[in-house]
Design an enzyme around this catalytic site. Structure first.
Site, PDB file in Angstrom:
ATOM      1  N   HIS A 387       0.826  -1.208   0.000  1.00 52.53           N
ATOM      2  CA  HIS A 387       0.000   0.000   0.000  1.00 52.53           C
ATOM      3  C   HIS A 387       0.861   1.260   0.000  1.00 52.53           C
ATOM      4  O   HIS A 387       0.703   2.143  -0.861  1.00 52.53           O
ATOM      5  CB  HIS A 387      -0.904  -0.035   1.236  1.00 52.53           C
ATOM      6  CG  HIS A 387      -1.802   1.159   1.371  1.00 52.53           C
ATOM      7  ND1 HIS A 387      -3.135   1.124   1.073  1.00 52.53           N
ATOM      8  CD2 HIS A 387      -1.555   2.432   1.792  1.00 52.53           C
ATOM      9  CE1 HIS A 387      -3.675   2.320   1.283  1.00 52.53           C
ATOM     10  NE2 HIS A 387      -2.729   3.126   1.741  1.00 52.53           N
ATOM     11  N   GLU A 388       1.763   1.354   0.958  1.00 54.48           N
ATOM     12  CA  GLU A 388       2.588   2.559   1.059  1.00 54.48           C
ATOM     13  C   GLU A 388       3.543   2.685  -0.131  1.00 54.48           C
ATOM     14  O   GLU A 388       3.857   3.797  -0.562  1.00 54.48           O
ATOM     15  CB  GLU A 388       3.360   2.571   2.375  1.00 54.48           C
ATOM     16  CG  GLU A 388       2.482   2.514   3.628  1.00 54.48           C
ATOM     17  CD  GLU A 388       1.452   3.620   3.724  1.00 54.48           C
ATOM     18  OE1 GLU A 388       1.610   4.655   3.034  1.00 54.48           O
ATOM     19  OE2 GLU A 388       0.474   3.447   4.466  1.00 54.48           O
ATOM     20  N   HIS A 391       1.788   4.574  -2.863  1.00 52.42           N
ATOM     21  CA  HIS A 391       1.879   6.027  -2.687  1.00 52.42           C
ATOM     22  C   HIS A 391       3.247   6.550  -3.120  1.00 52.42           C
ATOM     23  O   HIS A 391       3.353   7.552  -3.822  1.00 52.42           O
ATOM     24  CB  HIS A 391       1.660   6.387  -1.214  1.00 52.42           C
ATOM     25  CG  HIS A 391       0.245   6.315  -0.757  1.00 52.42           C
ATOM     26  ND1 HIS A 391      -0.792   6.942  -1.408  1.00 52.42           N
ATOM     27  CD2 HIS A 391      -0.314   5.707   0.322  1.00 52.42           C
ATOM     28  CE1 HIS A 391      -1.922   6.717  -0.759  1.00 52.42           C
ATOM     29  NE2 HIS A 391      -1.661   5.966   0.294  1.00 52.42           N
ATOM     30  N   HIS A 394       3.919   6.403  -6.874  1.00 54.56           N
ATOM     31  CA  HIS A 394       3.086   7.452  -7.473  1.00 54.56           C
ATOM     32  C   HIS A 394       3.783   8.811  -7.341  1.00 54.56           C
ATOM     33  O   HIS A 394       3.916   9.565  -8.315  1.00 54.56           O
ATOM     34  CB  HIS A 394       1.730   7.473  -6.767  1.00 54.56           C
ATOM     35  CG  HIS A 394       0.707   8.361  -7.411  1.00 54.56           C
ATOM     36  ND1 HIS A 394      -0.517   8.624  -6.837  1.00 54.56           N
ATOM     37  CD2 HIS A 394       0.712   9.073  -8.564  1.00 54.56           C
ATOM     38  CE1 HIS A 394      -1.220   9.427  -7.608  1.00 54.56           C
ATOM     39  NE2 HIS A 394      -0.478   9.728  -8.665  1.00 54.56           N
TER      40      HIS A 394
END
Length: 596
Positions: A387-388, A391, A394
């Site tokens: 998940h992190e 980020h 991105h």
């Protein structure tokens, strides 16, 4: 095992903050420069529209100051978060927050002055070579013209930020510090004081008696303070409605959504489509009733896993291999950035004494996109890493592809990249492990996550919209009124198999999301878009279009950016596709648990 002190953590498991500032003295120098820069902006006050050259100079001075500020702020908050017992860095963090407010106030003049420039004059200014690269930025400013106040009034509102946040801060102090709950029994039979953290653990207990005891004990405390919480929430909502009114928006919802260059139809489409798909959530609750073997599902039964914990003791090094394999469908260029994060110390891995709990991705245009973890050897932490990393990649791809003024992305798009990674990880785990128990566990995790993010956050958004509408209409937001509405809303979402526990009517009192100002619907849109995008990456060669979205940053309007990945978030199609994936996985879990 005793927690490590910060200086006992192996260097290779810590993030490298010297890549931001080599020493604390360098941070002090940068801090002073930002403070001086904020004072220097006064030269532009009242002169922004004098000429194209002055407009460009003022804009670039503002952007340069914000760029310097972000670097100062990121260093301060991250070095504090790695050990919150360190008073030197607690002071750094506090000073950085104050500096942020100072810069916000110092730059508040710019937008109102731009909007005071006659339209024809501004159009001619924007034709000059120096201002052409900022066209989209100015388009966004001009879109706010009907809602922007004169410079003096904007400065007053900016300076009153702490006042408008007072109710949220009061809620936080009550909920995190001042409230105490009664005693409960643990799994071992020990009697201990209940905390919010222990409550979450007990709701996953196999013992229904422990779950019920924790549920009733916790809510006894919120019910006792229901009028206090109603007062804080009501005051906060009044603040939103007041700001919407003085800025000439038609509603607080419009005031929260339009500044992000989004139409309110995104919110409305989400709510309508989720409402149409509530039978899927009712089916999931019904499955829970069957598997648990109970006559009624109570609210304290909604979080106990339907599948026993699996033996998945995974080290951080093994987790890195899993994440690399799971994200491989995104292509070698994406994987190269993930490896860079692992190799160049972007990640602060292990728990240590005083370290901030949880996990996040942080950074700014001129830093690495760092990741904070508190690693435990389990599957949940593998998901957190994926998940992190979503980020951070991105952020990295956006900053590589865009200039500073377009080098970030709006909150509306932020959770899509992280949750897409989770969906890819789920697919990888299901395809590479055919053990029915493992598959059931992963499916249960996925369905619970979708339930909590799409269904539950939309429920929160619907309640949030209602309280703003009621307050704007002059209806008092009493504890009784909110509890009556919330109870009915909760029953609508979870369906006939959920027993209407009296306590759940007061859940609104303990939800911090209701102080986030129409933020929570974006969790739901992000999760649904991510589910759809992951399916397209895996089955429709959607990886390249997806990476175009990751690289676009703020160079276009949010809907246009996500449109590059093939998703139109004003229409219900992406939501329907996501619910299709949910239904397919609900069928799979039902087959494994009921039809086995």
């Amino acid at each position: 095992m005793a927690q490590l002190q910060r200086d006992e953590v192996p260097e290779e498991l810590t993030w490298d903050l010297t890549s931001i500032f080599a020493t604390d003295d360098d941070w002090e120098t940068a801090y002073d420069a930002v403070h001086q820069g904020a004072q220097a902006l006064k030269q532009f006050v009242g002169h922004v529209g004098d000429s194209a050259q002055t407009l460009q100079a003022a804009l670039e001075a503002d952007l340069d100051l914000e760029r310097q500020l972000e670097k100062v702020y990121v260093y301060a908050h991250q070095i504090y978060d790695q050990d919150t017992t360190n008073q030197k860095y607690a002071a750094f963090n506090s000073r950085a927050q104050a500096l942020w407010s100072e810069v916000s106030e110092a730059t508040a003049y710019f937008q109102p002055e731009v909007l005071n420039i006659p339209e024809e004059t501004l159009a001619n200014y924007l034709k000059t070579a120096g201002l052409q690269p900022y066209q989209h930025l100015f388009d966004q400013i001009l879109a706010q013209k009907p809602y922007t106040l004169p410079a003096e009034q904007e400065a007053l509102l900016a300076g009153a930020g702490d006042i408008f946040n007072a109710s949220e801060n009061t809620f936080g102090a009550l909920d995190n510090s001042d409230m105490t709950f009664g005693d409960v029994h643990t799994e071992t039979g020990e009697v201990v004081p209940l905390t919010n953290g222990l409550y979450s653990l007990l709701l996953e207990s196999k013992s229904r008696e422990l779950r019920q005891e924790a549920f009733e004990t916790l809510y006894d405390s919120y019910i006792a303070l229901q009028n206090t919480f109603a007062s804080t929430l009501s005051s906060h909502v009044k603040g939103h409605n007041y700001l919407a009114k003085v800025r000439h928006y038609r509603s607080a919802r419009e005031a929260a959504i339009l500044p992000h260059s989004l139409p309110t139809s995104v919110f409305e489409t989400l709510r309508e489509t989720v409402d149409a798909n509530l039978p899927l959530l009712h089916r999931f609750v019904s499955l829970r009733k069957q598997v648990l073997g109970v006559d009624d599902v109570h609210s304290y039964d909604l979080y106990v896993p339907l599948v026993d914990e699996i033996d998945f003791d995974v080290t951080y090094d093994k987790a890195k291999d899993i994440v690399l394999a799971a994200l491989a469908p995104l292509g070698p260029d994406y994987i190269a950035v993930v490896k860079k994060a692992f190799d160049e110390r972007w990640i602060d891995v292990v728990e240590n004494k005083g370290k901030r709990t949880g996990a996040y991705s942080s950074g700014t245009y001129d830093t690495n996109p760092f990741i904070l973890l508190n690693w435990q050897n389990n599957l949940n932490n593998v998901y957190t890493l994926a998940h992190e990393m979503g980020h951070s990649v991105h952020s990295y791809l956006t900053r590589q592809a865009q200039p500073y003024h377009y080098g970030d992305y709006p909150i509306f798009l932020a959770e899509i990249a992280s949750t897409t990674n989770e969906s890819l990880l789920t697919d990888y785990l299901l395809k590479t492990n055919d053990d029915p128990k493992f598959q059931a566990y992963v499916l249960n995790q996925y369905l619970d996550g979708f339930k909590g993010t799409v269904f539950r956050q939309t429920q929160f958004a619907e309640f949030e919209d209602w309280i703003h509408e009621q307050s704007a209409a002059g209806v008092a937001l009493t504890a009784d009124a909110m509890s009556t509405y919330y109870a009915a809303l909760n029953q609508k979402y979870y369906g006939p198999d959920l027993f209407p526990d009296e306590e759940i009517a007061y859940e609104w009192a303990r939800i911090p999301h209701f102080y986030y100002n129409y933020y929570v619907y974006q969790y739901a849109t992000g999760e649904a878009a991510a589910t759809t995008l992951a399916d397209r990456i895996l089955n429709q060669n959607g990886a390249e279009a997806y990476k175009d979205y990751l690289k676009a940053g703020a160079s276009d309007y949010p809907l246009a950016v996500i449109g590059q990945a093939g998703v139109d978030m004003t229409q219900a199609d992406y939501l329907k596709e996501a619910f299709g994936v949910f239904e397919k996985r609900l069928d799979q879990l039902t087959d494994l648990l009921v039809h086995k």
